[in-house]
Write a protein that holds these residues in place. Structure first.
Motif, short mmCIF file in Angstrom:
data_model
loop_
_atom_site.label_atom_id
_atom_site.label_comp_id
_atom_site.label_asym_id
_atom_site.label_seq_id
_atom_site.Cartn_x
_atom_site.Cartn_y
_atom_site.Cartn_z
N MET A 43 36.20 39.60 36.27
CA MET A 43 37.29 40.40 35.70
C MET A 43 37.52 41.60 36.62
O MET A 43 36.56 42.26 37.02
CB MET A 43 36.95 40.88 34.29
CG MET A 43 36.99 39.77 33.26
SD MET A 43 37.29 40.37 31.59
CE MET A 43 35.88 41.36 31.30
N GLU B 33 45.66 31.74 33.75
CA GLU B 33 44.64 32.30 34.63
C GLU B 33 44.40 33.79 34.41
O GLU B 33 43.56 34.37 35.09
CB GLU B 33 45.03 32.04 36.09
CG GLU B 33 45.02 30.56 36.45
CD GLU B 33 43.63 29.93 36.36
OE1 GLU B 33 42.64 30.67 36.39
OE2 GLU B 33 43.55 28.70 36.23
N SER B 34 45.13 34.41 33.50
CA SER B 34 44.88 35.82 33.21
C SER B 34 43.44 35.95 32.72
O SER B 34 42.96 35.12 31.95
CB SER B 34 45.83 36.29 32.11
OG SER B 34 45.38 37.51 31.56
N CYS B 35 42.75 37.00 33.19
CA CYS B 35 41.34 37.12 32.79
C CYS B 35 41.22 37.57 31.35
O CYS B 35 40.16 37.48 30.75
CB CYS B 35 40.60 38.08 33.71
SG CYS B 35 40.88 39.81 33.32
N GLY B 36 42.31 38.10 30.80
CA GLY B 36 42.28 38.50 29.40
C GLY B 36 41.85 39.93 29.17
O GLY B 36 41.78 40.39 28.04
N LYS B 37 41.56 40.65 30.24
CA LYS B 37 41.04 42.01 30.05
C LYS B 37 42.14 42.97 29.58
O LYS B 37 42.01 43.62 28.55
CB LYS B 37 40.40 42.51 31.34
CG LYS B 37 39.89 43.95 31.25
CD LYS B 37 39.16 44.36 32.52
CE LYS B 37 38.78 45.82 32.49
NZ LYS B 37 38.05 46.25 33.68
N CYS B 38 43.22 43.08 30.35
CA CYS B 38 44.20 44.11 29.97
C CYS B 38 45.31 43.50 29.11
O CYS B 38 45.71 42.36 29.29
CB CYS B 38 44.72 44.87 31.17
SG CYS B 38 45.96 44.04 32.14
N ARG C 14 47.44 39.89 29.42
CA ARG C 14 46.98 38.85 28.50
C ARG C 14 48.07 38.45 27.52
O ARG C 14 48.34 37.27 27.33
CB ARG C 14 45.75 39.35 27.73
CG ARG C 14 45.20 38.34 26.74
CD ARG C 14 43.96 38.86 26.03
NE ARG C 14 44.27 39.81 24.98
CZ ARG C 14 43.86 41.06 24.92
NH1 ARG C 14 43.11 41.55 25.89
NH2 ARG C 14 44.18 41.84 23.93
#
Lengths: 611, 884
Positions: free
Chosen positions: A310, A463-468, A472
């Motif tokens: 991330m 492929e978004s890491c999901g952090k922000c 996301r």
């Protein structure tokens, strides 16, 4: 043996391929070649020379760039220029062995051109062909002409002379050399390489790292893979020069696990390098686990550290706080190859190419609706038009150019009207696209631009890491809206909402992935607004691509009433009698396209509008 | 002093320390900038993007991550920013599942704050496509639930789980499917989660919420479980304890807690509590009023004197109460027969460290561990027994400290260790001496320290020289290279700290083990300095205090010997005191069996389960003529009593506890006691009064403490008022003495001020043989406490690790032909117990483990004692396993 002696031996061995007693058969055996059938061709050739009891050398080489013509083989016999054939099927391969090798007659089929290789350099009609003429193969100069798993081939062609030069220089001199070259990072953002190295060198720490980013993940991009498969030593040499400059404790190569051939070649190269005593810094290969976001440098470092990939906010930049919190230089594969090029061939040669602000050459994966696809390398400043129409040979099937998608999912779509844009960092950015790592997708007027935006969004969302939050949920929101639009469920307010969300994601996302994810949406909104409007207001896909917003239609003039489509239709939607034009019952039609696939007359047409 | 910086935030000049972020600056000045993923004390994460602010050049930066620069100009509110925040907040709310009115976090929810601050309305939300995130609920944990639908992925829970080194949860999956989950997305209860609830405390929304009721008020006090002594706020509703949270201001735990401290305190409310004094008549207990009970006891006790009486004090009771019980024993009953459970934990530490250094306590403090450059954790399963100290060890490792773990079992801490030495059980002396030998060989000795501050070095050196590496290797099972590696790391670290617990002391030669450790610390000069030391981790909340208060057969309060200080105490207490040393705990039972001890007063202990070889204890309790048991619950021991007295729990009285790092802390009465239960101090006073002995006329614990201060110099400078905020570490000799963070700065508290090398001897009590081929280790589980008097009342705790099983390496299981869940008969030379098998790969082959929470386990252990301290060899016994 000292280095000089090694090189002399290597040269003797390498150049004997092209002028030796024994015939040599070069087979393009990079991943692209293998997927086109290079292994089968190799087998045929091996069987053939065994059967005929011919003495010949088979040399697997990397990719020479002409993807459209794979599998490619080169035949070198005696002092004559070699001949490059492609595409080569089994029969042609047999014929080439029989005629070209045994009877010394050039086969006049699928010739890509002639090639000669000697100490003075390479040449031949292949390099004068339409595909090659405007290219300048610098980074890729060895690809397709050396065996990547034979260090002697690299040494014979100037390999590791750059490292030896650098080892005698002080860090200042190295950095000045790079500064003079004008090299900017090839990962996409174009940050001056000398500055990055210098910042890291000046960071006050006993422990520093250097990382090669080989996590190439853009759909349709394969420049790094081809380079690693075709000339791995050129990357290692650049890494070692960097490690020496910043006094790195250790170097890492972070490579996609989906690149097994590249990994194998890198490992072999490292082993050979160690044998000749030049591996003066520990290099560790780290395999990625399939996350696109790990190409982002801070996520990549987290991944090396064993954490979830991330990104984190920069600053602090890796040059001050990188891997394990220590100053780190992280560069792309191609940047390292450019470094070894600069130190082997001299800074002048490099900086003589390109534009004022973007020096040197850049490799691109040229793909899409184009006649000649391939791995190309052009001086920066070359126009899109030259790339598409001269090198690529224009749009296939006589269609028209609609747009160029450049820079992968982070990039943008430029319309045909902008093809005079020069390819350099600054021109592309001001046009709304980015250089990116070098994916270049050419789109004909059969492409739906809303669908293109949707396709890339689907990729970045997944492929978004999901952090922000913006990345996301913002990419997800855009995707949901685009899904509706291509299915005819869009409403007029969607355009404003798309804009608003896209601008927020661009402005507020944490890392490059999120900040650039809306580019396909924003550029298509900017240049192809009318397509959105048509989808939403008229429920019509002008490219007749989106299934819900197009229909199939039988051209009465062309239809011969052969009943092929009628038999192929899974839902009995086609009616008609033999030898009379058929009709499609639009209510029953599933829009599967089976009819179009089987029609030999070209009578089935895709028509905008739901029918 | 940090430099002050001035920034201009929305035109206002505000000042803040250098190194702070823009968000810190704003919050310190009571300026709100919307934020979700930031919480003071944790690292900025930069994920929610709501705290974006504009710099002068129009850049957007996260206020939480951007450090202030002097003269910096920042805009926190503009159309542009509000537009961005609105979209972000709308996206979050769009995916948020649930009705705020039904949410336990309602009113404290940060997302709610943001929504109302930004004025999010229907229009913002209706234009968005509906999108539901995974809204499953994980309620597998008995104490809290994880409601994914309310999660905003701020990552605070992940960070809090990482800080304590557990890493049970992390971000999982990718894209819009991202969620916080466990490894393989298993329910929390099946994951490595230790249920500490740190994540629950940090969650800004309703995604992680306690299952307990909300309190109506809070009382600041100290956790009653282990020796760490975490500061807590007890949550009370009506007259019930419903919750607890860590006191962020408390220097011991800084707000952190473990599963028991946070979720296992409502045993206080249990309906099983003792509420009335009970007198046994015809083998039946009869409820009586206090007057009758007191008169009955006074009458009975007056018939015994001196040697016939003994008292067992309690490491769970306050200092004041322990002080009173020993005073009662000495002045009223004229006996020195008083002891407490330290005999079963750190008696060897007291003996060894008093002799070698001067005092038996932790030389240094818990927080110093965070700054130690090397920590040697030997014989301590810290994450299970002292979780909050383990958090600090792990935090230290994350900040660069080196960790050496010595333990036969591959305990959780090994995951964080730089060097792990897995020695055979009970072989610590040769291992530690091997380390000393390596240090001497490599000349890593602190010579200056040897010369100026120690004695006996030369003979120790010779002794160690003569040890053979071959022998050390064969006894310990560890190679000399590995021992050397650990020794060099320990000795070459600028500040090295030793922590140890029952794995060192509960042995036949426990005292020798401590001598060996003391020598190791001395050899390298790791004493008398910050962040170093030799640190016995005490097991009970007030075991340090019970010792300090002289609940010991040979020492008066403040470790003053009954030989040397008798006159002082006779004068103060205004009576003659017995000269004979009293009996230690196991001797009390031994003598009771022989009919020599006839009356026994047990305050807050359950010896029938806790002592070694309990067959003996049972016999002793049966033999005693008059047994008083004073406790909060009926216990296995109280069945044998003649009188049972209902006492107050920690939450129903005032007083002080002294934690493992010598920190004296105040506890406060938070709820009314059940029925007629009374504080232990009150009961003792009443009995003494009834027996007509003066000196017990106390109105409250504060008056008792004042008397303690006068007699115990190390407590001399303390007062309840001074203890109000975080307590004081002894010695604190005067009103202006801030207390002592680490001991021996200016000299050791032995006669000549020098520390002494003492040669430890080595012997094993039992080694596996043909008849008893397995080693049985006993120990504690995180989820239970000692004899379970308190934890058995907490239903939720039952759902964790089975504390009744016999753990063994699966390889041994295979050899024996047993599978998990099968029963085996565990047989030792003392007795046998049936237990269910559970496999645990962390155990060595040939070594088995049972928790001592499982009552009958002490039928197996031996009461053979360490001759120097009286500590039974509880830790290691040899057993045979017979599949059933």
């Amino acid at each position: 043996m000292n280095f000089e002696e090694l090189v002399q031996e290597a040269k003797k061995e390498y150049y004997s391929i092209f002028q030796g007693e024994l015939p040599a058969i070069l087979i393009g055996s990079a991943t692209c070649g293998i997927s086109a059938g290079a292994n089968e061709i190799t087998k045929v050739i091996e069987d053939e020379i065994t059967r005929e009891n011919i003495e010949a050398r088979i040399i697997p080489v990397g990719c020479i760039g002409s993807c459209y013509a794979e599998p490619i083989i080169g035949i070198f016999k005696g002092k004559k220029e070699g001949v490059l054939y492609g595409p080569v099927n089994k029969n042609l391969a047999k014929k080439i062995i029989k005629e070209n090798i045994m009877e010394d007659k050039t086969v006049k089929e699928n010739i890509l051109g002639t090639i000669h290789v000697n100490e003075a350099g390479t040449g031949g009609s292949f390099f004068e062909s339409d595909f090659m003429r405007l290219q300048s193969r610098q980074i890729l100069r060895r690809c397709g002409l050396i065996n990547p798993e034979d260090i002697n081939h690299y040494l014979a062609t100037g390999g590791y002379t750059g490292l030896l030069k650098a080892l005698e220089m002080g860090a200042d001199e190295i950095i000045n050399t790079i500064k003079k070259s004008g090299l900017r990072g090839r990962g996409g953002a174009g940050f001056p390489t000398w500055l990055k190295w210098n910042l890291c060198r000046q960071s006050n720490s006993q422990e520093k790292y250097i990382i090669c980013n080989a996590d190439e993940g853009d759909p349709g991009a394969f420049m790094n893979r081809s380079l690693l498969e075709g000339d791995p030593h050129s990357v290692l040499e650049g890494i070692l020069i960097g490690a020496h400059t910043i006094k790195a404790k250790k170097a890492y190569i972070y490579c996609r696990a989906e690149y097994p051939a590249a990994l194998k070649k890198l490992k072999k190269a490292m082993k050979d390098l160690e044998k000749i005593g030049l591996l003066n810094t520990e290099i560790v290969i780290k395999k990625g686990a399939g996350a696109f976001v790990c190409g982002e440098e801070t996520a990549l470092m987290a991944s090396i550290e064993g954490r979830r990939g991330m990104p984190r906010t920069r600053p602090p930049f890796p040059t001050t706080k990188g891997l394990w919190g220590k100053p780190t230089v992280i560069n792309n594969v191609e940047t390292f190859a450019a470094i070894s090029l600069i130190f082997q061939e001299g800074v002048e040669q490099f900086s003589s190419m390109g534009t004022e602000s973007s020096k040197g050459t850049k490799t691109f994966s040229l793909v899409g609706d184009i006649k000649r696809t391939g791995l190309i390398e052009v001086p920066l400043g070359t126009t899109l038009k030259e790339v598409i129409f001269d090198i690529g040979g224009g749009i296939k099937n006589g269609e028209n150019l609609k747009a160029v998608q450049i820079g992968g999912p982070s990039g943008g779509c430029l319309p045909a009207s902008m093809i005079d844009t020069e390819i350099d960092y600054d021109s592309l950015t001001s046009a709304g696209a980015i250089m990116g790592s070098g994916g270049l997708v050419v789109l004909s007027d059969n492409s739906c631009m809303v669908e293109i935006a949707r396709y890339f969004l689907e990729f970045t969302q997944r492929e978004s890491c999901g952090k922000c939050v913006p990345c996301r949920l913002g990419t997800q929101q855009m995707l949901l809206i685009l899904n509706d639009i291509v299915q005819g469920n869009g409403n007029p307010e969607d355009i404003e909402t798309l804009h608003e969300v896209a601008e927020t994601v661009k402005a507020a996302s944490l890392c490059g992935l999120g900040q650039t994810a809306p580019n396909p949406v924003l550029t298509t909104l900017k240049y192809f607004m009318e397509e959105y409007v048509e989808h939403i207001m008229d429920k019509r896909c002008p490219a007749a691509y989106c299934r819900e917003l197009m229909h199939y239609f039988i051209d009465k003039e062309r239809c011969t009433g052969c009943m092929a489509c009628l038999k192929a239709c899974p839902n009995n939607a086609i009616v008609g009698v033999e030898n009379e034009p058929h009709f499609i019952d639009q209510v029953k039609c599933l829009k599967c396209g089976s009819c179009m696939d089987v029609c030999r007359e070209g009578a089935i047409l895709k028509v905008p509008g739901p029918g | 002093m940090k430099r002050r910086m001035e920034i201009i935030l929305d035109g206002q000049r505000i000042r803040v320390d250098e190194g702070k972020s823009i968000l810190d600056a704003a919050l310190e000045n009571n300026i709100y900038i919307p934020h979700l993923c930031f919480r003071p004390g944790l690292d900025a994460f930069g994920a929610c993007r709501l705290c974006l602010v504009e710099t002068l050049d129009g850049r957007l930066v996260t206020a939480c991550e951007t450090p202030v620069e002097d003269g910096m100009q920042v805009i926190s509110d503009s159309d542009r920013l509000n537009r961005i925040r609105r979209v972000i907040a709308s996206l979050l709310i769009n995916g948020h599942v649930g009705d705020c009115l039904k949410c336990p976090r309602s009113g404290e929810c940060k997302l709610e704050d943001i929504s109302s601050y930004l004025g999010i309305n229907d229009e913002d939300l209706t234009k968005l496509r509906e999108f539901k995130i995974d809204d499953s609920i994980d309620d597998s944990n008995p104490f809290f639930l994880k409601d994914n639908g309310k999660c905003i992925l701020c990552g605070l829970c992940v960070q809090s789980c990482d800080i304590i080194g557990v890493n049970a949860i992390d971000f999982t999956f990718r894209g819009a499917k991202t969620k916080i989950g466990t490894f393989m997305d298993k329910p929390l209860i099946d994951s490595i989660c230790v249920s500490c609830g740190e994540c629950v405390e940090t969650c800004p929304v309703g995604a992680l919420v306690k299952k307990s009721e909300k309190p109506s008020r809070e009382v600041k006090t100290v956790c009653p479980y282990c020796g760490v002594g975490c500061g807590i706020y007890l949550g009370i509703r009506g007259d019930r304890i419903v919750s607890a949270r860590g006191d962020p201001e408390n220097p011991v735990n800084n707000g952190r807690l473990c599963v028991k401290g946070r979720f296992a305190l409502n045993f206080v409310n249990s309906s099983e509590r003792l509420e009335k004094p009970l007198i046994k008549e015809d083998n039946e207990f009869k409820e009586v009023e206090w007057d009758e009970a007191i008169a009955f006891i006074a009458d009975k006790l007056s018939k015994y004197n001196g040697d016939e009486f003994a008292a067992i004090a309690s490491a769970k009771c306050t200092n004041e109460e322990n002080y009173l019980l020993q005073k009662f024993t000495r002045t009223v009953m004229k006996s020195n027969n008083i002891d407490h459970c330290a005999r079963l934990c750190h008696a060897p530490s007291l003996v060894a460290l008093s002799e070698s250094l001067g005092s038996g306590a932790m030389t240094n403090s818990i927080n110093e561990l965070k700054k130690a450059s090397c920590i040697l954790a030997i014989g301590t399963n810290t994450t299970e027994t002292h979780p909050v100290i383990a958090y600090k060890v792990i935090e230290a490792v994350k900040n660069g400290s080196k960790l050496i773990v010595v333990n036969p079992t591959r305990i959780e801490l090994v995951r964080h260790a730089d060097i792990y030495l897995r020695n055979k059980p009970g072989t610590d002396v040769p291992l530690i001496l091997g380390m000393c030998k390596a240090i001497i060989e490599k000349n890593l000795i602190d010579h200056e320290f040897m010369k100026k501050r120690t004695e006996g070095f030369e003979s120790f050196k010779e002794y160690v020289y003569d040890l053979e590496w071959d022998e050390i290797e064969s006894i310990t099972g560890i190679s000399r290279d590995k021992i050397r590696e650990a020794a060099i790391l320990y000795a070459s670290s600028p500040a090295a700290s030793i922590i140890y617990a029952m794995g060192i002391t509960q042995h036949f030669n426990g005292t020798d083990n401590v001598f060996a450790l003391s020598n190791l610390a001395l050899l390298t000069g790791n004493l008398g300095r910050a962040n170093t030391g030799i640190n016995p981790l005490r097991g009970q909340n007030n075991v340090q205090g019970a010792s300090d208060m002289g609940a010991l057969p040979d020492l008066y309060p403040g470790y003053q010997s009954i030989d040397d200080a008798r006159e002082k105490f006779e004068k103060k207490w205004n009576c003659k005191l017995p000269k004979e040393k009293g009996l230690i705990l196991p001797k009390i039972f031994e003598r009771a069996c022989k009919g020599k001890i006839k009356a026994l007063y047990i305050m807050g202990e359950n010896p029938i389960l806790s002592e070694a070889d309990i067959n003996n204890v049972e016999e002793a309790l049966k033999s005693i003529e008059f047994l008083i048991v004073q406790d909060i619950f009926p216990s296995e021991t109280s069945k044998f009593a003649d009188v049972i007295l209902p006492a107050c729990s920690f939450a129903e009285k005032d007083g002080t506890f002294t934690n493992t790092e010598r920190r004296v802390q105040l506890i406060k009465s938070a709820v009314r006691p059940p029925g007629d239960a009374k504080p232990d101090w009150w009961i003792i006073c009443k009995i003494a009064e009834k027996m007509g002995v003066p000196g017990f006329e106390f109105e409250n614990p504060r008056e008792i403490f004042d008397e303690i201060r006068e007699l115990v110099p190390a407590y001399g400078g303390m007062s309840y008022k001074r203890l109000e905020n975080g307590g004081i570490q002894w010695p604190c000799r005067s009103r202006d003495d801030p207390g002592t963070v680490f001991l021996y700065k200016d000299g050791f508290t032995r006669e000549n001020g020098r520390a002494k090398f003492i040669l430890p001897s080595f012997r094993l009590f039992e080694t596996p043989d043909e008849d008893y081929p397995f080693i049985l280790i006993t120990g504690r589980s995180l989820y239970q406490y000692h004899t379970r008097t308190m934890t058995s009342k907490i239903k939720g705790l039952e759902e964790f690790k089975d504390w009744k099983s016999l753990e063994m390496n699966p390889i041994d299981g295979e050899k024996l032909g047993v599978r998990e869940g099968d029963f085996v008969l565990v047989k030792s030379r003392r007795g046998s117990v049936k237990a269910k098998v559970r496999f645990n790969e962390a155990l060595m082959e040939g070594v088995t483990f049972m928790s001592f929470h499982f009552a009958p386990v002490n039928r197996l252990t031996s009461s053979v004692r360490d001759p120097l301290s009286g500590m039974p060899a509880l830790k290691v016994s040899c057993v045979d396993l017979i599949p059933q």
